[in-house]
Design a protein around this motif. Structure first.
Motif, PDB file in Angstrom:
ATOM      1  N   ALA A   1     -11.585  -5.549 -20.020  1.00 25.59           N
ATOM      2  CA  ALA A   1     -10.232  -6.232 -19.535  1.00 25.59           C
ATOM      3  C   ALA A   1     -10.429  -5.111 -17.908  1.00 25.59           C
ATOM      4  O   ALA A   1      -9.717  -5.199 -16.850  1.00 25.59           O
ATOM      5  CB  ALA A   1      -8.985  -6.432 -20.114  1.00 25.59           C
ATOM      6  N   TYR A   2      -9.967  -3.931 -18.394  1.00 26.59           N
ATOM      7  CA  TYR A   2      -9.807  -2.397 -17.129  1.00 26.59           C
ATOM      8  C   TYR A   2     -10.750  -3.015 -16.192  1.00 26.59           C
ATOM      9  O   TYR A   2     -10.957  -2.951 -14.984  1.00 26.59           O
ATOM     10  CB  TYR A   2     -10.338  -1.175 -18.085  1.00 26.59           C
ATOM     11  CG  TYR A   2     -10.130  -0.292 -17.479  1.00 26.59           C
ATOM     12  CD1 TYR A   2      -8.998   0.200 -16.126  1.00 26.59           C
ATOM     13  CD2 TYR A   2     -11.050   0.364 -16.835  1.00 26.59           C
ATOM     14  CE1 TYR A   2      -8.431   1.468 -15.079  1.00 26.59           C
ATOM     15  CE2 TYR A   2     -11.073   1.062 -15.419  1.00 26.59           C
ATOM     16  CZ  TYR A   2      -9.655   1.657 -14.691  1.00 26.59           C
ATOM     17  OH  TYR A   2      -9.212   2.432 -13.852  1.00 26.59           O
TER      18      TYR A   2
ATOM     19  N   CYS B   1     -16.217 -10.207 -17.309  1.00 27.13           N
ATOM     20  CA  CYS B   1     -15.493 -11.742 -17.658  1.00 27.13           C
ATOM     21  C   CYS B   1     -16.496 -12.283 -18.308  1.00 27.13           C
ATOM     22  O   CYS B   1     -16.107 -12.290 -19.980  1.00 27.13           O
ATOM     23  CB  CYS B   1     -15.548 -12.962 -16.765  1.00 27.13           C
ATOM     24  SG  CYS B   1     -14.029 -12.758 -15.171  1.00 27.13           S
ATOM     25  N   LEU B   2     -18.212 -12.196 -18.015  1.00 28.31           N
ATOM     26  CA  LEU B   2     -18.794 -12.303 -19.392  1.00 28.31           C
ATOM     27  C   LEU B   2     -18.937 -11.547 -21.237  1.00 28.31           C
ATOM     28  O   LEU B   2     -18.613 -12.056 -22.432  1.00 28.31           O
ATOM     29  CB  LEU B   2     -20.190 -11.737 -19.448  1.00 28.31           C
ATOM     30  CG  LEU B   2     -21.265 -13.541 -18.963  1.00 28.31           C
ATOM     31  CD1 LEU B   2     -22.797 -13.137 -18.304  1.00 28.31           C
ATOM     32  CD2 LEU B   2     -20.835 -14.064 -19.607  1.00 28.31           C
ATOM     33  N   GLN B   3     -18.632  -9.873 -20.619  1.00 25.80           N
ATOM     34  CA  GLN B   3     -18.317  -9.832 -22.433  1.00 25.80           C
ATOM     35  C   GLN B   3     -16.715  -9.473 -22.919  1.00 25.80           C
ATOM     36  O   GLN B   3     -17.321  -9.646 -24.165  1.00 25.80           O
ATOM     37  CB  GLN B   3     -17.490  -7.738 -21.270  1.00 25.80           C
ATOM     38  CG  GLN B   3     -18.996  -6.925 -20.808  1.00 25.80           C
ATOM     39  CD  GLN B   3     -18.623  -5.630 -21.429  1.00 25.80           C
ATOM     40  OE1 GLN B   3     -18.473  -5.047 -20.033  1.00 25.80           O
ATOM     41  NE2 GLN B   3     -19.268  -4.714 -22.119  1.00 25.80           N
ATOM     42  N   LEU B   4     -15.829  -9.973 -22.110  1.00 28.18           N
ATOM     43  CA  LEU B   4     -14.526 -10.272 -22.664  1.00 28.18           C
ATOM     44  C   LEU B   4     -14.730 -11.681 -23.140  1.00 28.18           C
ATOM     45  O   LEU B   4     -14.106 -11.476 -24.318  1.00 28.18           O
ATOM     46  CB  LEU B   4     -13.817 -11.279 -21.209  1.00 28.18           C
ATOM     47  CG  LEU B   4     -12.562 -10.085 -21.062  1.00 28.18           C
ATOM     48  CD1 LEU B   4     -11.485  -9.861 -19.641  1.00 28.18           C
ATOM     49  CD2 LEU B   4     -11.665  -9.341 -22.064  1.00 28.18           C
ATOM     50  N   ALA B   5     -15.325 -12.856 -22.794  1.00 28.40           N
ATOM     51  CA  ALA B   5     -15.553 -14.323 -23.268  1.00 28.40           C
ATOM     52  C   ALA B   5     -16.324 -13.511 -24.721  1.00 28.40           C
ATOM     53  O   ALA B   5     -16.075 -14.212 -25.827  1.00 28.40           O
ATOM     54  CB  ALA B   5     -16.424 -15.184 -22.859  1.00 28.40           C
ATOM     55  N   LEU B   6     -17.399 -13.241 -25.006  1.00 27.13           N
ATOM     56  CA  LEU B   6     -17.823 -12.594 -25.786  1.00 27.13           C
ATOM     57  C   LEU B   6     -16.963 -11.762 -26.975  1.00 27.13           C
ATOM     58  O   LEU B   6     -16.947 -12.192 -27.772  1.00 27.13           O
ATOM     59  CB  LEU B   6     -19.578 -11.778 -25.688  1.00 27.13           C
ATOM     60  CG  LEU B   6     -20.673 -12.078 -25.693  1.00 27.13           C
ATOM     61  CD1 LEU B   6     -21.348 -11.232 -24.815  1.00 27.13           C
ATOM     62  CD2 LEU B   6     -21.137 -13.146 -25.432  1.00 27.13           C
ATOM     63  N   ALA B   7     -16.095 -11.189 -27.144  1.00 27.76           N
ATOM     64  CA  ALA B   7     -15.552 -10.222 -27.384  1.00 27.76           C
ATOM     65  C   ALA B   7     -14.485 -11.120 -28.204  1.00 27.76           C
ATOM     66  O   ALA B   7     -14.258 -11.578 -29.228  1.00 27.76           O
ATOM     67  CB  ALA B   7     -14.842  -8.859 -26.742  1.00 27.76           C
ATOM     68  N   ILE B   8     -14.279 -11.770 -27.111  1.00 27.05           N
ATOM     69  CA  ILE B   8     -12.559 -13.103 -27.400  1.00 27.05           C
ATOM     70  C   ILE B   8     -13.458 -14.277 -28.345  1.00 27.05           C
ATOM     71  O   ILE B   8     -13.427 -14.402 -30.026  1.00 27.05           O
ATOM     72  CB  ILE B   8     -11.813 -13.783 -26.549  1.00 27.05           C
ATOM     73  CG1 ILE B   8     -11.393 -12.297 -25.783  1.00 27.05           C
ATOM     74  CG2 ILE B   8     -11.292 -14.609 -26.986  1.00 27.05           C
ATOM     75  CD1 ILE B   8     -10.788 -12.501 -23.933  1.00 27.05           C
ATOM     76  N   TRP B   9     -14.833 -14.472 -28.046  1.00 31.65           N
ATOM     77  CA  TRP B   9     -15.297 -15.429 -28.907  1.00 31.65           C
ATOM     78  C   TRP B   9     -15.715 -15.304 -30.080  1.00 31.65           C
ATOM     79  O   TRP B   9     -15.794 -16.057 -31.395  1.00 31.65           O
ATOM     80  CB  TRP B   9     -16.183 -15.645 -28.338  1.00 31.65           C
ATOM     81  CG  TRP B   9     -17.619 -17.181 -29.047  1.00 31.65           C
ATOM     82  CD1 TRP B   9     -17.610 -17.990 -28.320  1.00 31.65           C
ATOM     83  CD2 TRP B   9     -18.435 -16.858 -29.855  1.00 31.65           C
ATOM     84  NE1 TRP B   9     -17.820 -19.084 -29.631  1.00 31.65           N
ATOM     85  CE2 TRP B   9     -18.966 -18.251 -30.640  1.00 31.65           C
ATOM     86  CE3 TRP B   9     -19.222 -15.678 -30.203  1.00 31.65           C
ATOM     87  CZ2 TRP B   9     -20.016 -18.468 -31.072  1.00 31.65           C
ATOM     88  CZ3 TRP B   9     -19.971 -16.021 -31.299  1.00 31.65           C
ATOM     89  CH2 TRP B   9     -20.529 -17.390 -31.437  1.00 31.65           C
TER      90      TRP B   9
END
Ligand code: SF4
Ligand code: SF4
Ligand code: SF4
Ligand code: SF4
Ligand code: SF4
Ligand code: SF4
Ligand code: SF4
Ligand code: SF4
Lengths: 358, 130, 626, 133, 145, 285
Positions: free
Chosen positions: C78-79, C97-105
């Motif tokens: 996010a940062y 964004c990809l990282q975020l998406a992966l983490a949330i998923w």
């Protein structure tokens, strides 16, 4: 990128004579090259005020040891022209013989040094081995290996007898065979070609404009040879100047190689034309007047400007030697070369600093 | 006997040399000669097909004349040598050795055929005895 | 006791950093850094003496910690996203964004994995990294104290940014230790991301346009690495339901299973280790102040990458992925060495050489046999010390003369002999026997016996490296330095102490390489080490010692006599370092090295090597499907 | 590689080297070597000293004695003096002047001819060269 | 005589420097290296680098510009060293003694051990000179024990 | 380490330089004969070294003596490793260290020629090292180990049958290492080169003598490793070494010196690729 400054010479093993090049190289490519002369300057033109015109023969013979005979030939011809002396026919052909023997030994010497400049020691040795035979001819006929000192004003002071003529001819057969054996090495050997072909290219136009002389000029495709002026015996001996068109070090080497063979032929012709006769014309009076005279030295056109004023001392002896003329083309060729090619290109003009500086 | 030569003045020199060059003449050399204590001559020798043509330029010793090395690069060495010997200054010399082509001695005097001041061993300047 | 050690190693640096930020006074900062360094060193040695062991310190194993770790998996991206948006940097935005998406998923869809048996499992590899971080890293931190002071004096900053700088610097060390020791993939990942953050902040520290650009380049590449890692971890979790690293790296687990997760994780390691085609971020890091580049290159960051690969190497043995990884490592070694040869910027020489040497370690990981891994660990340790030393030396010399170009460093031995000689020792230590780098290389070649291409590439690379480093050392030693205006250089004890300690480390580790290697081998192999190949080493050391003594004696004798004037074709020189040349001018004897740029030019190689390495990387990931 | 036949031929044939100090080749019959003066014949006319391009001969007449001296190491063996001597008292050996470790000046003294000398009697050989210092 | 001393006599490496020579003596010096004369028989190599040379062979006359070089080269040679002046020019200045830019023979600048007369000196004479020089050196070495 | 190994090592220490000196002497005599000359005495190289030992001259740099000693020790160590039957790779690495010290010494000198020579020396190392090591890999692969002993006892069949393509590479390495045309780039035997004496320009007197001894030791190592190609017995190995020596001398005498650009761009890659192809062939077989 940082540049390296190389003090090339005056003492340097590939330079037979002292000359200095301040070379600036970058990644071993020359970007700037400035020559310095003067390490063998003696000021001998100036000796004309201390030595009379006869003694000057011995001085000009020592302008340079390699073509000493041709220097004195040029000088004597000048004085003879000034004083209107007719040189006997036998003397003219004898002069031709020795001048061509000189050319031969000079070219063999140079080819050897050239081989040395690209690290071909065996070739150097082989060429100098053959050259020794020519040196023997010089010594056997004149009494000195290098400074033959045969010219006097009006003719020559040494004669050849029949046995000597036969000896010369026999030896030349050996010499020719020896040289021909090396032809393929000098012209076609892979490593030699790689080091000489395309290295130090001087175009025909550039050679002409920069005032190049001799094999340097002929290697670039200009068919000019002062022997075409028909001095000494060359009026009766037909010959064609040797020309190469590539303009690189290889071409300059080949001009000299082929001239070597040509000289053998010229010596033979001159010997055949020898007829009994006077060796030298009588000389009376003192030189007066002004002449310009030119001969072809192994390294090219040599010009003497002589001025006498009826005194036994010459007013001016001005010697313009071929290497002097070939220095500007050299300076123009150096930038852009690989550092390793510098000796090759320097040697390819056959630098004779001794006569350049006098 | 004397050498045939076209007499020329310093101001026309470069133009004349350029003309010869364009006509395909090759500069062989220049000869300098002392005429008397004050004057000298320079001969320019050109060659074409084994024929010589000459230009003759008179000038005082130690004078200044235009350099032809801009037209013919090959002339730079000759001009430097003449400068060494007679103290002639050449205007516009492309590589100028400042009278030090052959030696460090710059003491070329105007009345000399070659300098008579010599640097003898020990680096003292002595007058040459003649 | 173990728990305390681990606590100090992992947490104290962060605390000390925060204290720096709060206290702001230079004195306090100095004290804190020194204290931290000492504490880290002591604790790391303490740990080492207990290895191997397992531990379960509360602060790493508790539920809370795991929650924090999971939260960080979202916070960091996010940062990054935020910074990316601020800078309008497309790649950063995409990958974060990809990282975020992966983490949330992952959070939404993943079942809770099996609990990890031991939060800390310390083996030879871990403790080596911990020691490297604690000792080499600390030394660099100490070196940074006077360096940054001088640096800021130069820049004439109104308000010192040092507190923040040291916060990040120290925290970095803590995260590295966390990574080395933790056995839970989630904690590991959090630390891994934290190092990305730290390096981003450090590279961008000066906040110049170049620094920012480099920082963002580092960020997007490492975010991409994060994507690889996270997807790999998620796949592992999905396939086996475990996040225990030591359980995962068991080859038995993988028989018959898809290797894709391993390929992804290893790819993440390659990005972090700045392997081609991702070498650019590390080169960009050179704009940062020297302690930062030293830290990134020697003991942290890139070492995280190779650590990851080495960690997973047991499952790579005899697999296609392993073979391709070894190949790509070898290729990077070769290409990196070639590129370092064409450089005149000293720091770039160092950078390319780092990339190359990491490639070598990756080769070891790709081969994955115990012998290879041991060689890799040796290389890791020795490289850290040697490269750290070289960086400190170059940094110090740079502050002395204000240039980091190798050509300007010519003849430094005349200007600051101690640093220059230390640098020479470092440079020669990179390539010459019996020093560790060469010994490691040797072991790697013999370990790669089954792969001729890899061996050949390593041989080529090692020849290139020899040339590069000997020339580097030779340039520093070059005789007759040019007269350049001397600038006053205040070298403080805090510059010299780390430098000398580092020198000792580099030499000591270099010499100790065979023994380290023996330590790292399973017992069966270790026994045979000194009877076969390594048997050469002890006598070689004796020979070295003799040579050293003889050399020193002659040095002493020759120093006592005057030097000869240089050979310059007989020309005189008006003053030292010149000759009287054409036109009667005084020519300065300048020198330049030959870089053969037409062969080793940077841009051509970047294109060629980048493409090839990229293809290899794709092949590796693709190889997982076979 | 084009040199290969030549060098191999060299290897299998005798070297051309003349093993010099052991084997000394006979000089050529007309070789211009060391200059000698048959001082008993010399009439100290000074022609040689005037003609010498190297100006290395000096001829002096003092108190009824003639002194002919040669700065031996400055002589260039050109033979001009030999050619110009009116009484053929000068000649050149076939062998070169031996090397020395110091400068050499050859000084020969002889009697001045009382009248225009017309001696034809052949005297003994020239005096050996004397190092001057 | 010890091996080290003996080898000093057996391995004279030479440096050839051309101070304003007319080339005549130079080419004769070079000819010594070639097959017919082959001075390598005596262990002589033309090294071209003063720092390796034992014997300095100088041809030609000295002028102010090359005098400096000559002195430099001589100074850069290791001791013990020999100097051989070749040819009339090297010995005394020869025909050029009175030329305006000539200082004279080599001995005006550096001490000369052996003089080789002749114009040019014959290759055999140059070999004689090396032998004579080595004889001199041998005497010195034996004297110094 | 058992006693035999120890004796062998000592033998290596003493014999290698002696043999190397002899090789150099033979080299000079044969070269002279190829050029139709009589040539120097066989023991000339020893006289040369003895002479250099007794010369007095100031060093061009204070560091040179140290580097020279290190180079000598490294060269001798490489010999010892080989004599004692040790790891060939390591032996060569040690020798590379020797070459590096020579280059370092040249760098620390003051003449520009010496530094250019050092650069070229390094480029030479760049070229011959991989080729030589790949050749060693071939031998190791065929013999099943990196030890000199293992390779020498590789079996009845000479290794040469399995590795014909490493020959050009080995010839190249030998030419470079023995400083022979066409690759005597960083220094040639006699000084007629654009770099004067290249890397050796600044070394003089005793330092130079020791370097020469180190060079002899190097030559022995390389020749010996080449003779592994026909290691069916000591006599055969000596013959192979002599043949190799003769071939090198011949090539030296029939070719001009090439440039380092040519070496880096053409000669080295070509021979490397050939050697590497041979290696691949051994692996695929
Ligand atoms: S051209 Fe050369 S060989 Fe001929 S006279 Fe001039 S210096 Fe001598
Ligand atoms: S004598 Fe002096 S001024 Fe005249 S040309 Fe020679 S060096 Fe120059
Ligand atoms: S020179 Fe060094 S200390 Fe100075 S500002 Fe640059 S990086 Fe900082
Ligand atoms: S030697 Fe002959 S020319 Fe000379 S003085 Fe005597 S007689 Fe006269
Ligand atoms: S030979 Fe020549 S130089 Fe010698 S004395 Fe006679 S004339 Fe003079
Ligand atoms: S002595 Fe004679 S040959 Fe020798 S350099 Fe002098 S003039 Fe030339
Ligand atoms: S250094 Fe070169 S030239 Fe001398 S012996 Fe060794 S290989 Fe031959
Ligand atoms: S080996 Fe070659 S370079 Fe050396 S002296 Fe002989 S010819 Fe000259």
């Amino acid at each position: 990128m940082a540049r390296t400054v190389i003090p090339f010479g005056p003492q340097h093993p590939v330079l037979p004579e002292p000359i200095h090049l301040s070379l600036v190289v970058e990644d071993e490519k020359v970007v700037e090259a400035l020559p310095t002369l003067g390490y063998v300057h003696r000021g001998l033109e100036m000796l004309a005020v201390k030595r009379d015109f006869n003694q000057m023969i011995q001085i000009v013979e020592r302008v340079c040891g390699i073509c000493s005979m041709i220097h004195s030939l040029c000088y004597c011809q000048g004085i003879e022209e000034m004083m209107g002396i007719e040189v006997p026919r036998r003397a003219r052909f004898l002069r031709t013989v020795w001048s061509e023997l000189h050319r031969m030994h000079s070219h063999l010497l140079w080819l050897g040094l050239f081989a040395d400049s690209f690290g071909f020691e065996a070739l150097f040795m082989q060429l100098w081995k053959i050259r020794e035979k020519v040196m023997d001819l010089n010594e056997g006929t004149t009494g000195n290996r290098v400074i033959v000192s045969v010219n006097v004003i009006g003719g020559v002071r040494v004669d050849l007898d029949e046995s000597q003529i036969r000896w010369i001819k026999d030896t030349l057969v050996d010499v020719e065979a020896g040289i021909r054996k090396l032809q393929s090495t000098i012209m076609n050997d892979g490593t030699v070609c790689r080091r000489t072909k395309g290295v130090g290219i001087l175009t025909k136009q550039a050679a002409y404009d920069l005032g190049a002389a001799g094999p340097t000029l002929r290697g670039s495709g200009v068919a000019q040879d002062m022997r075409q002026l028909k001095y000494a015996g060359f009026d009766e001996i037909p010959f064609e100047p040797v020309v190469e068109t590539a303009g690189d070090s290889w071409a300059r080497g080949n001009v000299r190689f082929r001239e070597c063979l040509q000289s053998i032929d010229l010596v033979r012709q001159a010997l055949d034309k020898l007829e009994p006769g006077e060796l030298a014309a009588k000389v009376k009076g003192k030189p007066d007047g002004e002449v310009v005279t030119r001969v072809e030295q192994p390294r090219g056109e040599c010009l003497y400007y002589l001025k006498g004023n009826g005194d036994k001392f010459m007013q001016r002896v001005r010697i313009r030697t071929p290497t002097f003329a070939n220095i500007p083309p050299l300076a123009a060729m150096l930038p852009g070369l690989d550092f390793a090619d510098v000796p090759v290109v320097v040697l390819s003009i056959d630098p004779c600093i001794s006569c350049t500086e006098r | 006997m004397s050498v045939e030569a076209t007499v020329i003045t310093a101001d026309k020199l470069v133009a004349e040399v350029t003309r010869l060059h364009n006509e395909g003449w090759r500069l062989v050399t220049m000869s300098s000669v002392e005429i008397d204590a004050e004057n000298m001559e320079i001969l320019y020798h050109f060659d074409k097909d084994l024929k010589l043509t000459n230009l003759r330029l008179s000038l005082p010793k130690g004078g200044t004349i235009p350099s032809i090395s801009g037209v013919l690069f090959g002339a730079f060495l000759i001009e430097n040598e003449i400068r060494d010997q007679f103290g002639v200054t050449f205007d516009g010399l492309v590589i100028d050795y400042q009278g030090r082509l052959m030696n460090e001695c710059t003491a070329t005097t105007s009345n000399s055929p070659f300098c008579r001041l010599l640097v003898k061993h020990g680096m003292t300047v002595t007058k040459e005895v003649k | 006791m173990l728990d305390a050690y681990i606590g100090v190693l992992v947490l104290w640096p962060l605390v000390a950093g925060l204290l720096c930020l709060v206290l702001r006074s230079p004195g306090a900062r100095k004290a804190l850094v020194l204290l931290t360094s000492a504490a880290l060193a002591v604790c790391a040695v303490g740990l080492a003496s207990q290895t191997p062991f397992t531990a379960n310190p509360n602060f790493l194993a508790s539920e809370g910690t795991l929650k924090v770790a999971e939260a960080l998996a979202i916070v960091f991206p996010a940062y990054f996203l935020l910074r990316g948006l601020m800078e309008k940097h497309a790649l950063v935005i995409i990958f974060s964004c990809l990282q975020l998406a992966l983490a949330i998923w992952g959070m939404m869809n993943m079942n809770e994995p099996q609990t990890v048996q031991n939060a800390v499992v310390c083996d030879g590899l871990s403790v080596t990294l911990a020691l490297v971080v604690a000792i080499i890293g600390s030394l660099i931190a100490i070196f940074a104290i006077p360096y940054m002071q001088h640096h800021e004096d130069h820049l004439k900053l109104a308000k010192s940014k040092q507190p923040a700088f040291f916060l990040v610097l120290l925290a970095f060390l803590g995260f590295m230790n966390g990574m080395a020791l933790s056995n839970d993939l989630r904690v590991f990942e959090a630390c891994f991301e934290a190092t990305t953050l730290c390096s981003f902040l450090l590279i961008g520290h000066d906040n110049t346009p170049v620094a920012r650009q480099s920082a963002f380049r580092a960020l997007w590449m490492n975010a991409l690495g994060g994507v690889f890692l996270h997807s790999g971890v998620l796949l592992v979790q999905k396939q086996f339901g475990v996040v225990d690293i030591h359980a995962v790296v068991n080859p038995a687990l993988w028989t018959g299973a898809s290797m894709l997760p391993v390929a992804l994780i290893v790819a993440a390691g390659c990005v972090k280790a700045a392997q081609m085609p991702f070498q650019k971020w590390l080169l960009g890091a050179m704009v940062a102040p020297t302690p930062v580049s030293a830290l990134l290159h020697s003991s942290t960051m890139v070492k995280a990458g190779v650590f990851l690969c080495l960690r997973f190497s047991p499952v790579l043995t005899n697999t296609t992925i392993g073979a391709i990884l070894a190949l790509s490592g070898a290729f990077t070694f070769f290409a990196g060495s070639a590129m370092s040869l064409g450089q005149s910027n000293a720091k770039k020489v160092l950078a390319y050489s780092t990339i190359a040497n990491l490639g070598l370690i990756i080769v070891c990981a790709g081969i994955g046999t115990p012998v290879a891994v041991a060689a890799g660990i040796v290389l890791l340790a020795v490289h850290a010390a040697t490269k750290g030393l070289l960086f400190l030396c170059v940094g110090d010399m740079e502050q002395t003369i204000g240039s980091r170009d190798l050509e300007d460093l010519r003849g430094m031995v005349g200007k600051s002999p101690v640093t220059a000689l230390a640098a020479c020792a470092g440079a020669l230590g990179m390539v010459l026997p019996p020093m560790g780098m060469l010994v490691g290389k040797w072991a790697t070649i013999e370990a790669a016996k089954s792969n001729p291409v890899v061996m050949a590439l390593i041989l080529l690379g090692s020849a290139l490296a020899v040339v590069c480093w000997v020339r580097f050392a030779g340039t520093l030693m070059s005789g007759k330095p040019l007269p350049t205006p001397e600038k006053a250089h205040h070298s403080s004890p805090l510059t010299n102490m780390p430098l000398m300690t580092m020198l000792a480390c580099a030499i000591g580790l270099g010499m100790a390489a065979p023994w380290i290697d023996a330590l790292m081998l399973p017992n069966a192999d270790a026994a045979s080490v000194f009877t076969t190949g390594w048997g050469l080493m002890p006598p070689l050391f004796i020979v070295c010692l003799l040579a050293w003594m003889v050399g020193m004696k002659v040095l002493g004798r020759q120093t006592a006599v005057p030097q000869a004037s240089p050979y310059m074709g007989g020309l005189p020189s008006a003053e030292p370092g010149t000759f009287v040349g054409a036109l009667g001018k005084n020519w300065a004897l300048t020198e330049g090295n030959e870089y053969a740029t037409e062969i080793f030019g940077e841009s051509g190689w970047t294109k060629f090597a980048g493409t090839l390495a990229g293809l290899l990387l794709l092949a590796m990931v693709g190889g997982a499907f076979i | 590689m084009k040199m290969l036949p030549t060098v191999l031929a060299n290897l299998f044939s005798k070297p051309v080297t003349r093993n010099y100090p052991t084997f000394v080749r006979d000089p050529f019959p007309n070789a211009r070597g060391e200059l000698v003066n048959d001082i008993d014949r010399c009439i100290f006319c000074g022609t040689c000293s005037r003609k010498c391009p190297s100006q290395c001969i000096t001829v002096n007449k003092e108190g009824g004695q003639g002194i002919w001296s040669l700065e031996a190491y400055a002589c260039v063996s050109c033979g001009i003096c030999v050619m110009s001597c009116p009484v053929n008292s000068l000649s050149q050996k076939k062998t070169y002047r031996p090397v020395g470790t110091g400068r050499v000046t050859v000084t020969l003294t002889g009697k001045l001819p009382e009248k225009p000398a017309k001696k034809t009697e052949k005297p003994a050989g020239a005096k050996p060269a004397q190092p001057a210092q | 005589m010890s091996f080290l001393k003996k080898s000093q006599i057996k391995s004279p490496w030479l440096l050839h420097f051309d101070c304003g020579s007319c080339n005549g003596c130079d080419i004769e010096t070079l000819a010594c290296l070639t097959p017919v004369y082959d001075i390598e028989r005596f262990g002589i190599v033309n090294v071209g680098n003063p720092r390796h040379a034992d014997v300095l062979i100088v041809t030609g006359t000295v002028n102010p510009r090359n005098a400096v070089i000559l002195k430099n080269l001589y100074d850069q040679m290791p001791t013990p060293k020999l100097v051989i002046a070749v040819g009339a020019c090297g010995c005394t200045g020869g025909v050029f003694r009175e030329a305006p830019n000539v200082l004279g023979g080599v001995d005006k600048i550096i001490p000369v051990d052996v003089y080789v007369p002749g114009c040019p000196a014959k290759p055999e004479a140059i070999m004689d000179a090396v032998v004579a020089g080595l004889g001199k050196l041998k005497g010195i070495l034996e004297g110094s024990k | 380490m058992n006693l035999t190994t120890f004796y062998l090592a000592v033998a290596g220490l003493i014999l290698a330089p002696l043999v190397g000196g002899l090789v150099s002497g033979v080299d000079r005599v044969v070269t002279a004969r190829l050029q139709s000359r009589l040539g120097p005495p066989l023991l000339q190289p020893f006289y040369d070294v003895g002479k250099l030992m007794s010369k007095i001259i100031a060093p061009a740099s204070h560091w040179q003596g140290m580097f020279v000693r290190w180079a000598l020790v490294a060269s001798l160590a490489a010999d010892v490793v080989l004599f004692a039957g040790g790891d060939v790779l390591m032996c060569f690495f040690i020798q590379a260290a020797s070459a590096s010290f020579v280059a370092m010494g040249a760098f620390s000198g003051s003449s520009p020629y010496s530094k250019l020579g050092a650069q070229r020396e390094l480029f030479q190392m760049l070229c011959y090292e991989p080729i030589f090591l790949v050749s060693v890999l071939c031998m190791a692969k065929a013999a099943g180990g990196f030890d000199a002993n293992t390779i020498m006892n590789a079996g009845a069949q000479p290794l040469l049958y399995k590795m014909p393509f490493i020959i050009p590479g080995l010839v190249f390495v030998l030419l470079v290492k023995m400083r022979k045309s066409p690759f005597d780039l960083s220094a040639c035997h006699h000084g007629h080169q654009e770099l004067v004496r290249g890397v050796f320009t600044d070394f003089a007197g005793r330092d130079f003598a020791l370097l020469e001894v180190a060079h002899w030791a190097d030559v022995v190592v390389i020749l010996w490793i080449c003779s592994f190609l026909w290691a069916t017995g000591p006599l055969q190995m000596v013959v192979v070494a002599l043949v190799a020596l003769f071939v090198i001398i011949l090539i030296d005498n029939v070719s001009a010196r090439l440039t380092w650009r040519h070496m880096v761009k053409v000669a080295a890659p070509l021979t490397f690729v050939l050697a590497f192809a041979n290696l691949m062939w051994l692996y695929l077989e």
